[in-house]
Enzyme design. Structure first.
Site, PDB file in Angstrom:
ATOM      1  N   HIS A  69       0.869  -1.182   0.000  1.00  0.00           N
ATOM      2  CA  HIS A  69       0.000   0.000   0.000  1.00  0.00           C
ATOM      3  C   HIS A  69       0.908   1.236   0.000  1.00  0.00           C
ATOM      4  O   HIS A  69       1.570   1.518   0.997  1.00  0.00           O
ATOM      5  CB  HIS A  69      -0.918  -0.004   1.227  1.00  0.00           C
ATOM      6  CG  HIS A  69      -1.892  -1.148   1.241  1.00  0.00           C
ATOM      7  ND1 HIS A  69      -3.094  -1.099   0.565  1.00  0.00           N
ATOM      8  CD2 HIS A  69      -1.829  -2.370   1.810  1.00  0.00           C
ATOM      9  CE1 HIS A  69      -3.736  -2.257   0.737  1.00  0.00           C
ATOM     10  NE2 HIS A  69      -2.989  -3.052   1.489  1.00  0.00           N
ATOM     11  N   ASN A 101      -6.545   0.634  -3.244  1.00  0.00           N
ATOM     12  CA  ASN A 101      -7.402   1.370  -2.302  1.00  0.00           C
ATOM     13  C   ASN A 101      -6.803   2.718  -1.896  1.00  0.00           C
ATOM     14  O   ASN A 101      -6.657   3.036  -0.726  1.00  0.00           O
ATOM     15  CB  ASN A 101      -7.725   0.517  -1.070  1.00  0.00           C
ATOM     16  CG  ASN A 101      -6.507   0.151  -0.248  1.00  0.00           C
ATOM     17  OD1 ASN A 101      -5.379   0.202  -0.729  1.00  0.00           O
ATOM     18  ND2 ASN A 101      -6.725  -0.213   1.005  1.00  0.00           N
ATOM     19  N   ASN A 290      -5.332  -6.672   9.473  1.00  0.00           N
ATOM     20  CA  ASN A 290      -6.444  -7.403   8.892  1.00  0.00           C
ATOM     21  C   ASN A 290      -5.954  -8.218   7.695  1.00  0.00           C
ATOM     22  O   ASN A 290      -5.467  -7.644   6.728  1.00  0.00           O
ATOM     23  CB  ASN A 290      -7.526  -6.411   8.433  1.00  0.00           C
ATOM     24  CG  ASN A 290      -8.813  -7.119   8.103  1.00  0.00           C
ATOM     25  OD1 ASN A 290      -9.016  -8.273   8.476  1.00  0.00           O
ATOM     26  ND2 ASN A 290      -9.700  -6.435   7.391  1.00  0.00           N
ATOM     27  N   ASP A 317       2.018  -6.941   2.519  1.00  0.00           N
ATOM     28  CA  ASP A 317       0.867  -6.152   2.982  1.00  0.00           C
ATOM     29  C   ASP A 317       1.356  -4.926   3.757  1.00  0.00           C
ATOM     30  O   ASP A 317       0.790  -4.551   4.786  1.00  0.00           O
ATOM     31  CB  ASP A 317      -0.098  -6.990   3.824  1.00  0.00           C
ATOM     32  CG  ASP A 317      -1.463  -6.312   3.997  1.00  0.00           C
ATOM     33  OD1 ASP A 317      -1.703  -5.245   3.390  1.00  0.00           O
ATOM     34  OD2 ASP A 317      -2.297  -6.852   4.765  1.00  0.00           O
ATOM     35  N   HIS A 321       0.447   3.804   8.150  1.00  0.00           N
ATOM     36  CA  HIS A 321      -0.618   4.685   8.652  1.00  0.00           C
ATOM     37  C   HIS A 321      -0.003   5.837   9.428  1.00  0.00           C
ATOM     38  O   HIS A 321       0.952   5.642  10.197  1.00  0.00           O
ATOM     39  CB  HIS A 321      -1.559   3.928   9.598  1.00  0.00           C
ATOM     40  CG  HIS A 321      -2.466   2.964   8.897  1.00  0.00           C
ATOM     41  ND1 HIS A 321      -3.441   3.366   8.006  1.00  0.00           N
ATOM     42  CD2 HIS A 321      -2.545   1.617   8.935  1.00  0.00           C
ATOM     43  CE1 HIS A 321      -4.078   2.305   7.543  1.00  0.00           C
ATOM     44  NE2 HIS A 321      -3.547   1.219   8.082  1.00  0.00           N
TER      45      HIS A 321
HETATM   46 ZN   LIG Z   1      -6.140  -7.192   2.608  1.00  0.00          ZN
END
Ligand SMILES: [Zn+2]
Length: 438
Positions: A69, A101, A290, A317, A321
Protein backbone atom coordinates in the site's frame (compact mmCIF):
# COMPACT_ATOMS: atom_id res chain seq x y z
CA UNK A 1 17.32 8.89 -4.54
CA UNK A 2 19.63 11.12 -6.51
CA UNK A 3 20.05 8.61 -9.32
CA UNK A 4 17.75 9.11 -12.24
CA UNK A 5 15.57 6.18 -13.33
CA UNK A 6 15.93 7.32 -16.92
CA UNK A 7 17.95 4.68 -18.72
CA UNK A 8 19.83 7.09 -20.97
CA UNK A 9 20.89 9.39 -18.16
CA UNK A 10 22.30 6.82 -15.79
CA UNK A 11 24.09 4.94 -18.52
CA UNK A 12 26.29 7.93 -19.11
CA UNK A 13 28.02 8.01 -15.74
CA UNK A 14 27.76 4.59 -14.11
CA UNK A 15 30.77 2.32 -14.51
CA UNK A 16 30.58 -1.44 -14.71
CA UNK A 17 29.89 -3.04 -11.36
CA UNK A 18 31.61 -6.40 -10.80
CA UNK A 19 30.11 -8.39 -7.93
CA UNK A 20 32.66 -11.00 -6.90
CA UNK A 21 32.16 -14.31 -5.13
CA UNK A 22 28.52 -14.21 -4.05
CA UNK A 23 26.53 -17.42 -3.66
CA UNK A 24 24.20 -17.15 -6.67
CA UNK A 25 20.81 -17.93 -5.13
CA UNK A 26 22.03 -21.14 -3.54
CA UNK A 27 23.83 -22.43 -6.66
CA UNK A 28 27.32 -21.74 -5.30
CA UNK A 29 29.79 -18.87 -5.71
CA UNK A 30 30.12 -16.88 -8.90
CA UNK A 31 30.67 -13.37 -10.27
CA UNK A 32 28.14 -10.96 -11.76
CA UNK A 33 28.85 -8.01 -14.05
CA UNK A 34 26.28 -5.20 -14.15
CA UNK A 35 26.51 -3.13 -17.34
CA UNK A 36 23.93 -0.87 -18.99
CA UNK A 37 21.13 -2.21 -16.81
CA UNK A 38 21.77 -5.85 -17.67
CA UNK A 39 23.94 -8.72 -16.48
CA UNK A 40 26.96 -9.08 -18.78
CA UNK A 41 29.77 -11.62 -18.95
CA UNK A 42 32.13 -11.00 -15.96
CA UNK A 43 35.08 -11.90 -18.20
CA UNK A 44 34.35 -8.70 -20.15
CA UNK A 45 34.69 -6.40 -17.13
CA UNK A 46 36.65 -3.23 -17.83
CA UNK A 47 39.73 -2.60 -15.64
CA UNK A 48 38.05 0.41 -14.00
CA UNK A 49 34.95 -1.59 -13.03
CA UNK A 50 33.70 -0.95 -9.52
CA UNK A 51 34.43 -4.19 -7.63
CA UNK A 52 32.10 -5.37 -4.87
CA UNK A 53 33.59 -8.09 -2.67
CA UNK A 54 30.57 -10.31 -2.04
CA UNK A 55 32.29 -13.38 -0.62
CA UNK A 56 30.09 -14.77 2.16
CA UNK A 57 27.03 -13.00 0.76
CA UNK A 58 24.09 -14.43 -1.18
CA UNK A 59 22.90 -12.89 -4.46
CA UNK A 60 19.17 -13.08 -5.14
CA UNK A 61 17.13 -11.67 -8.00
CA UNK A 62 15.47 -8.41 -6.88
CA UNK A 63 12.49 -9.16 -4.66
CA UNK A 64 8.94 -8.53 -5.88
CA UNK A 65 6.14 -7.58 -3.49
CA UNK A 66 2.67 -8.49 -4.68
CA UNK A 67 1.00 -6.51 -1.91
CA UNK A 68 2.12 -2.95 -1.07
CA UNK A 69 0.00 0.00 0.00
CA UNK A 70 1.82 3.12 -1.24
CA UNK A 71 -0.98 5.53 -0.12
CA UNK A 72 -0.33 7.91 -3.02
CA UNK A 73 -2.53 9.46 -4.30
CA UNK A 74 -4.59 10.65 -1.37
CA UNK A 75 -2.71 9.89 1.83
CA UNK A 76 0.73 11.31 1.21
CA UNK A 77 1.02 11.93 4.97
CA UNK A 78 1.30 8.14 5.45
CA UNK A 79 3.43 7.17 2.42
CA UNK A 80 4.32 8.29 -1.10
CA UNK A 81 5.64 6.57 -4.18
CA UNK A 82 9.05 8.05 -3.34
CA UNK A 83 9.24 7.01 0.33
CA UNK A 84 7.54 3.66 -0.19
CA UNK A 85 9.88 2.62 -2.97
CA UNK A 86 12.95 3.70 -1.00
CA UNK A 87 11.68 1.48 1.83
CA UNK A 88 11.20 -1.25 -0.78
CA UNK A 89 14.78 -0.88 -2.07
CA UNK A 90 16.09 -1.07 1.51
CA UNK A 91 14.15 -4.30 1.85
CA UNK A 92 15.72 -5.76 -1.30
CA UNK A 93 12.68 -5.20 -3.54
CA UNK A 94 12.95 -4.06 -7.15
CA UNK A 95 9.20 -4.10 -7.84
CA UNK A 96 6.07 -3.51 -5.81
CA UNK A 97 2.46 -4.04 -6.76
CA UNK A 98 0.61 -0.97 -5.51
CA UNK A 99 -2.84 -1.77 -4.12
CA UNK A 100 -5.87 0.03 -5.53
CA UNK A 101 -7.40 1.37 -2.30
CA UNK A 102 -5.97 4.85 -2.72
CA UNK A 103 -7.92 8.08 -3.03
CA UNK A 104 -9.05 8.16 -5.78
CA UNK A 105 -9.29 4.39 -6.16
CA UNK A 106 -7.31 2.83 -9.04
CA UNK A 107 -10.43 1.66 -10.87
CA UNK A 108 -9.93 3.27 -14.31
CA UNK A 109 -7.24 3.23 -16.99
CA UNK A 110 -6.57 6.91 -16.25
CA UNK A 111 -5.99 6.23 -12.55
CA UNK A 112 -3.64 3.34 -13.31
CA UNK A 113 -1.71 5.46 -15.82
CA UNK A 114 -1.58 8.35 -13.35
CA UNK A 115 0.11 6.14 -10.75
CA UNK A 116 2.51 4.85 -13.39
CA UNK A 117 3.38 8.42 -14.39
CA UNK A 118 3.97 9.37 -10.75
CA UNK A 119 6.47 6.54 -10.48
CA UNK A 120 8.22 7.26 -13.78
CA UNK A 121 8.33 11.03 -13.49
CA UNK A 122 10.65 13.23 -11.49
CA UNK A 123 13.15 10.51 -10.53
CA UNK A 124 11.04 9.60 -7.52
CA UNK A 125 10.74 5.82 -7.61
CA UNK A 126 13.49 3.55 -6.31
CA UNK A 127 11.69 0.43 -7.57
CA UNK A 128 9.27 -0.53 -10.31
CA UNK A 129 5.72 0.42 -9.32
CA UNK A 130 3.02 -1.79 -10.82
CA UNK A 131 -0.55 -0.57 -10.35
CA UNK A 132 -3.09 -3.11 -9.11
CA UNK A 133 -6.55 -2.40 -10.52
CA UNK A 134 -9.70 -2.46 -8.42
CA UNK A 135 -12.17 -5.27 -9.12
CA UNK A 136 -15.20 -3.07 -8.46
CA UNK A 137 -15.87 0.61 -9.05
CA UNK A 138 -14.88 2.56 -5.95
CA UNK A 139 -14.22 -0.77 -4.16
CA UNK A 140 -17.97 -0.76 -3.53
CA UNK A 141 -18.41 -4.41 -4.48
CA UNK A 142 -21.32 -3.71 -6.80
CA UNK A 143 -20.19 -2.99 -10.38
CA UNK A 144 -17.08 -4.20 -12.15
CA UNK A 145 -14.37 -1.58 -12.60
CA UNK A 146 -12.80 -0.95 -16.06
CA UNK A 147 -10.84 -4.20 -16.02
CA UNK A 148 -10.31 -4.45 -19.77
CA UNK A 149 -9.36 -0.79 -20.20
CA UNK A 150 -6.84 -1.04 -17.35
CA UNK A 151 -5.38 -4.17 -18.92
CA UNK A 152 -5.00 -2.41 -22.28
CA UNK A 153 -3.65 0.83 -20.76
CA UNK A 154 0.01 1.80 -20.51
CA UNK A 155 -0.10 0.28 -17.00
CA UNK A 156 -0.82 -3.18 -18.54
CA UNK A 157 -2.69 -4.14 -15.38
CA UNK A 158 -2.85 -7.89 -14.77
CA UNK A 159 -3.61 -8.05 -11.04
CA UNK A 160 -7.01 -6.90 -9.82
CA UNK A 161 -8.02 -6.59 -6.20
CA UNK A 162 -10.46 -4.77 -3.93
CA UNK A 163 -7.95 -5.40 -1.13
CA UNK A 164 -8.96 -3.88 2.15
CA UNK A 165 -12.38 -5.24 1.26
CA UNK A 166 -13.58 -8.65 0.16
CA UNK A 167 -15.35 -9.18 -3.14
CA UNK A 168 -18.20 -10.71 -1.16
CA UNK A 169 -20.78 -11.00 -3.94
CA UNK A 170 -20.29 -14.41 -5.57
CA UNK A 171 -21.79 -13.28 -8.86
CA UNK A 172 -19.49 -10.26 -9.12
CA UNK A 173 -16.49 -12.46 -8.27
CA UNK A 174 -17.51 -14.92 -10.98
CA UNK A 175 -17.80 -12.14 -13.56
CA UNK A 176 -14.42 -10.68 -12.58
CA UNK A 177 -12.75 -14.08 -12.97
CA UNK A 178 -14.43 -14.59 -16.36
CA UNK A 179 -13.36 -11.13 -17.51
CA UNK A 180 -9.67 -11.27 -16.56
CA UNK A 181 -9.22 -14.65 -18.23
CA UNK A 182 -9.27 -12.95 -21.63
CA UNK A 183 -5.95 -11.19 -20.93
CA UNK A 184 -4.36 -13.70 -18.54
CA UNK A 185 -5.17 -11.53 -15.52
CA UNK A 186 -5.66 -12.66 -11.95
CA UNK A 187 -8.13 -11.68 -9.24
CA UNK A 188 -6.45 -11.24 -5.85
CA UNK A 189 -9.00 -11.76 -3.13
CA UNK A 190 -8.97 -10.28 0.37
CA UNK A 191 -10.95 -13.18 1.82
CA UNK A 192 -13.19 -11.94 4.62
CA UNK A 193 -16.86 -12.87 4.71
CA UNK A 194 -18.42 -9.58 5.86
CA UNK A 195 -21.40 -11.41 7.39
CA UNK A 196 -19.06 -13.34 9.70
CA UNK A 197 -16.30 -10.74 10.17
CA UNK A 198 -17.64 -7.22 9.69
CA UNK A 199 -15.77 -3.91 9.75
CA UNK A 200 -15.42 -4.00 13.56
CA UNK A 201 -13.84 -7.47 13.69
CA UNK A 202 -10.28 -6.94 14.88
CA UNK A 203 -9.13 -9.97 16.88
CA UNK A 204 -8.89 -13.65 16.02
CA UNK A 205 -12.09 -15.15 17.44
CA UNK A 206 -11.13 -17.41 20.32
CA UNK A 207 -10.00 -17.35 23.89
CA UNK A 208 -8.05 -14.06 23.61
CA UNK A 209 -10.86 -12.12 21.92
CA UNK A 210 -13.20 -13.30 24.69
CA UNK A 211 -10.78 -12.29 27.43
CA UNK A 212 -10.07 -8.85 25.90
CA UNK A 213 -13.67 -8.19 24.90
CA UNK A 214 -12.68 -7.45 21.30
CA UNK A 215 -14.96 -8.22 18.31
CA UNK A 216 -13.98 -11.61 16.90
CA UNK A 217 -12.77 -12.46 13.36
CA UNK A 218 -13.31 -16.22 13.03
CA UNK A 219 -11.06 -18.40 10.86
CA UNK A 220 -14.04 -19.66 8.86
CA UNK A 221 -14.70 -16.14 7.53
CA UNK A 222 -11.49 -16.51 5.53
CA UNK A 223 -11.57 -20.23 4.63
CA UNK A 224 -15.23 -20.07 3.57
CA UNK A 225 -14.61 -17.34 1.00
CA UNK A 226 -11.48 -19.09 -0.30
CA UNK A 227 -13.40 -22.36 -0.75
CA UNK A 228 -16.11 -20.53 -2.67
CA UNK A 229 -13.60 -18.70 -4.85
CA UNK A 230 -11.69 -21.90 -5.63
CA UNK A 231 -14.99 -23.26 -6.93
CA UNK A 232 -15.50 -20.13 -9.03
CA UNK A 233 -11.94 -20.29 -10.41
CA UNK A 234 -12.56 -23.90 -11.39
CA UNK A 235 -15.90 -23.02 -12.99
CA UNK A 236 -14.46 -20.12 -14.99
CA UNK A 237 -11.03 -21.75 -15.64
CA UNK A 238 -9.50 -18.48 -14.52
CA UNK A 239 -6.73 -17.45 -12.11
CA UNK A 240 -7.39 -16.76 -8.43
CA UNK A 241 -4.82 -15.38 -6.00
CA UNK A 242 -5.50 -15.40 -2.26
CA UNK A 243 -4.07 -12.44 -0.34
CA UNK A 244 -2.53 -12.78 3.14
CA UNK A 245 -3.58 -16.31 4.11
CA UNK A 246 -3.76 -16.38 7.90
CA UNK A 247 -5.29 -19.67 9.08
CA UNK A 248 -4.63 -23.41 9.04
CA UNK A 249 -8.17 -23.94 7.72
CA UNK A 250 -7.40 -21.87 4.61
CA UNK A 251 -4.19 -23.85 4.07
CA UNK A 252 -6.29 -27.04 4.01
CA UNK A 253 -8.60 -25.53 1.39
CA UNK A 254 -5.62 -24.45 -0.74
CA UNK A 255 -4.08 -27.92 -0.55
CA UNK A 256 -7.36 -29.42 -1.73
CA UNK A 257 -7.68 -26.85 -4.53
CA UNK A 258 -4.17 -27.49 -5.82
CA UNK A 259 -4.75 -31.23 -5.79
CA UNK A 260 -7.77 -30.58 -8.02
CA UNK A 261 -5.58 -28.63 -10.42
CA UNK A 262 -7.35 -25.31 -9.89
CA UNK A 263 -5.29 -22.24 -10.93
CA UNK A 264 -4.98 -20.78 -7.45
CA UNK A 265 -1.97 -19.11 -5.88
CA UNK A 266 -1.60 -17.70 -2.38
CA UNK A 267 0.56 -15.39 -0.31
CA UNK A 268 1.49 -15.17 3.37
CA UNK A 269 2.76 -12.06 5.15
CA UNK A 270 5.91 -11.97 7.30
CA UNK A 271 3.86 -10.94 10.33
CA UNK A 272 1.60 -13.97 10.05
CA UNK A 273 4.73 -16.16 9.91
CA UNK A 274 5.98 -14.99 13.29
CA UNK A 275 3.46 -13.12 15.45
CA UNK A 276 0.42 -14.57 17.24
CA UNK A 277 -2.81 -13.24 18.75
CA UNK A 278 -1.02 -13.09 22.12
CA UNK A 279 0.59 -9.82 20.94
CA UNK A 280 -2.83 -8.23 21.46
CA UNK A 281 -2.83 -8.82 25.22
CA UNK A 282 -1.43 -5.30 25.80
CA UNK A 283 -4.10 -3.69 23.56
CA UNK A 284 -1.30 -2.10 21.50
CA UNK A 285 -2.87 -0.98 18.18
CA UNK A 286 0.49 -1.55 16.45
CA UNK A 287 -0.58 -5.20 16.34
CA UNK A 288 -3.98 -4.49 14.82
CA UNK A 289 -3.94 -5.90 11.30
CA UNK A 290 -6.44 -7.40 8.89
CA UNK A 291 -6.64 -10.39 8.77
CA UNK A 292 -5.69 -10.48 12.44
CA UNK A 293 -2.78 -12.28 14.06
CA UNK A 294 -3.81 -15.87 14.69
CA UNK A 295 -2.94 -18.87 16.91
CA UNK A 296 0.47 -20.52 17.22
CA UNK A 297 -0.93 -23.54 15.34
CA UNK A 298 -1.82 -21.25 12.42
CA UNK A 299 1.73 -19.87 12.36
CA UNK A 300 3.06 -23.44 12.21
CA UNK A 301 0.63 -24.38 9.41
CA UNK A 302 1.55 -21.27 7.40
CA UNK A 303 5.28 -22.00 7.66
CA UNK A 304 4.72 -25.61 6.59
CA UNK A 305 2.56 -24.47 3.65
CA UNK A 306 5.16 -21.93 2.52
CA UNK A 307 7.87 -24.60 2.73
CA UNK A 308 5.94 -27.19 0.70
CA UNK A 309 4.64 -24.68 -1.87
CA UNK A 310 0.95 -24.81 -0.90
CA UNK A 311 1.46 -21.10 -0.23
CA UNK A 312 3.38 -19.82 -3.25
CA UNK A 313 4.81 -16.50 -2.15
CA UNK A 314 5.56 -14.08 0.66
CA UNK A 315 3.94 -10.64 0.29
CA UNK A 316 4.31 -7.83 2.79
CA UNK A 317 0.87 -6.15 2.98
CA UNK A 318 2.99 -3.07 3.82
CA UNK A 319 0.25 -0.81 5.23
CA UNK A 320 1.62 2.50 6.50
CA UNK A 321 -0.62 4.68 8.65
CA UNK A 322 -0.14 8.19 10.01
CA UNK A 323 0.15 8.43 13.78
CA UNK A 324 -3.23 10.09 14.19
CA UNK A 325 -4.91 7.13 12.49
CA UNK A 326 -3.12 4.48 14.52
CA UNK A 327 -2.93 6.03 18.00
CA UNK A 328 -6.43 5.25 19.19
CA UNK A 329 -8.11 2.70 21.41
CA UNK A 330 -7.57 -0.73 19.81
CA UNK A 331 -11.05 -1.05 18.28
CA UNK A 332 -10.88 2.42 16.70
CA UNK A 333 -7.31 2.33 15.34
CA UNK A 334 -6.51 1.78 11.66
CA UNK A 335 -5.55 -1.79 10.66
CA UNK A 336 -2.14 -2.53 9.21
CA UNK A 337 1.62 -2.63 9.69
CA UNK A 338 4.63 -1.45 7.72
CA UNK A 339 6.75 -4.34 6.44
CA UNK A 340 8.86 -3.72 3.33
CA UNK A 341 12.18 -3.19 5.10
CA UNK A 342 11.87 -6.17 7.45
CA UNK A 343 10.24 -8.78 5.20
CA UNK A 344 13.36 -10.68 4.17
CA UNK A 345 14.69 -10.57 7.74
CA UNK A 346 11.54 -12.22 9.05
CA UNK A 347 11.71 -14.86 6.31
CA UNK A 348 15.34 -15.58 7.20
CA UNK A 349 14.38 -15.89 10.88
CA UNK A 350 11.31 -18.08 10.40
CA UNK A 351 12.19 -20.14 7.32
CA UNK A 352 15.88 -20.05 6.36
CA UNK A 353 17.55 -20.37 9.77
CA UNK A 354 15.34 -23.33 10.81
CA UNK A 355 16.18 -25.02 7.48
CA UNK A 356 12.65 -24.91 6.04
CA UNK A 357 13.73 -22.95 2.94
CA UNK A 358 17.03 -22.70 1.05
CA UNK A 359 18.10 -19.62 -0.89
CA UNK A 360 16.85 -21.05 -4.17
CA UNK A 361 13.40 -21.38 -2.62
CA UNK A 362 13.59 -17.88 -1.12
CA UNK A 363 14.22 -16.58 -4.66
CA UNK A 364 11.14 -18.46 -5.84
CA UNK A 365 8.88 -17.36 -2.97
CA UNK A 366 9.93 -13.69 -3.02
CA UNK A 367 11.01 -12.94 -6.60
CA UNK A 368 10.26 -15.28 -9.50
CA UNK A 369 6.99 -16.56 -7.98
CA UNK A 370 5.36 -13.17 -7.42
CA UNK A 371 6.74 -11.88 -10.76
CA UNK A 372 5.11 -14.80 -12.54
CA UNK A 373 1.76 -14.34 -10.77
CA UNK A 374 1.74 -10.66 -11.81
CA UNK A 375 3.07 -11.52 -15.31
CA UNK A 376 6.01 -9.13 -14.96
CA UNK A 377 8.39 -9.96 -17.80
CA UNK A 378 11.45 -8.14 -16.45
CA UNK A 379 11.36 -9.16 -12.79
CA UNK A 380 12.20 -12.40 -11.02
CA UNK A 381 14.57 -13.42 -13.80
CA UNK A 382 17.59 -15.69 -13.27
CA UNK A 383 21.01 -14.14 -12.55
CA UNK A 384 22.45 -14.82 -16.00
CA UNK A 385 23.97 -12.82 -18.85
CA UNK A 386 21.45 -10.78 -20.82
CA UNK A 387 18.81 -10.56 -18.08
CA UNK A 388 17.82 -7.27 -16.41
CA UNK A 389 20.21 -6.48 -13.53
CA UNK A 390 17.69 -6.66 -10.70
CA UNK A 391 19.74 -7.86 -7.76
CA UNK A 392 19.87 -7.94 -3.98
CA UNK A 393 22.94 -8.91 -1.97
CA UNK A 394 22.18 -10.62 1.31
CA UNK A 395 24.24 -11.19 4.45
CA UNK A 396 22.65 -14.22 6.12
CA UNK A 397 24.40 -13.63 9.45
CA UNK A 398 23.78 -9.94 10.03
CA UNK A 399 21.25 -8.99 12.75
CA UNK A 400 19.92 -5.78 14.26
CA UNK A 401 17.52 -4.42 16.82
CA UNK A 402 14.77 -2.91 14.66
CA UNK A 403 14.35 0.84 15.12
CA UNK A 404 11.13 2.22 13.65
CA UNK A 405 12.65 5.71 13.51
CA UNK A 406 15.41 4.48 11.19
CA UNK A 407 12.82 3.56 8.55
CA UNK A 408 12.53 5.17 5.12
CA UNK A 409 8.76 4.86 5.37
CA UNK A 410 6.82 7.96 6.41
CA UNK A 411 4.91 5.84 8.93
CA UNK A 412 5.97 4.31 12.23
CA UNK A 413 3.39 1.52 12.74
CA UNK A 414 6.18 -1.05 12.92
CA UNK A 415 5.43 -4.25 14.84
CA UNK A 416 9.12 -5.22 14.90
CA UNK A 417 10.33 -2.11 16.75
CA UNK A 418 12.78 -3.13 19.50
CA UNK A 419 13.04 -6.74 18.29
CA UNK A 420 16.27 -8.51 17.43
CA UNK A 421 15.91 -9.78 13.85
CA UNK A 422 18.11 -10.71 10.89
CA UNK A 423 19.02 -7.58 8.90
CA UNK A 424 20.18 -9.26 5.70
CA UNK A 425 19.92 -6.68 2.91
CA UNK A 426 23.35 -5.26 2.00
CA UNK A 427 22.68 -3.71 -1.43
CA UNK A 428 19.99 -3.54 -4.10
CA UNK A 429 20.20 -2.78 -7.83
CA UNK A 430 17.16 -2.12 -9.99
CA UNK A 431 17.82 -2.29 -13.77
CA UNK A 432 21.49 -1.89 -12.99
CA UNK A 433 21.00 1.20 -10.84
CA UNK A 434 22.07 1.05 -7.20
CA UNK A 435 18.91 1.83 -5.22
CA UNK A 436 20.31 0.88 -1.82
CA UNK A 437 23.69 0.08 -0.39
CA UNK A 438 25.61 0.22 2.85
ZN1 LIG B 1 -6.14 -7.19 2.61
Amino acid sequence: MTDSPSTLEWRADVRDVLVVGADLAGAGPGDLLIRDGLFADPADARPDAHRVDARGLVALPGLVDLHTHLREPGREDAETVATGTVAAARGGFTAVLAMANTSPVTDTAEAAEHLLALALGGSVAAAQVVPVGAVSKGLAGEELAELGLMARSAARTRVFSDDGRCVADARLMRRALEYVRAFDGVVAQHAQDPRLAGPDACCHEGEVSGRLGLPGWPAVAEAGIVARDVGLAELTRSRLHVCHVSTAETVDVLRWAKQRGVAVTAEVTPHHLLLTVDELLGYDPTYKVNPPLRRAEDVAALREALADGTIDVVATDHAPHARHDKEHAFVDAASGMVGLETALGVVVETMVRPGALGWREVATRMSSGPAHIARLAEQGRPLVVGEPANLVLVDPERRTTVDRDASASLSRNNPWHGRDLPDPVVATWWRGRATYGR
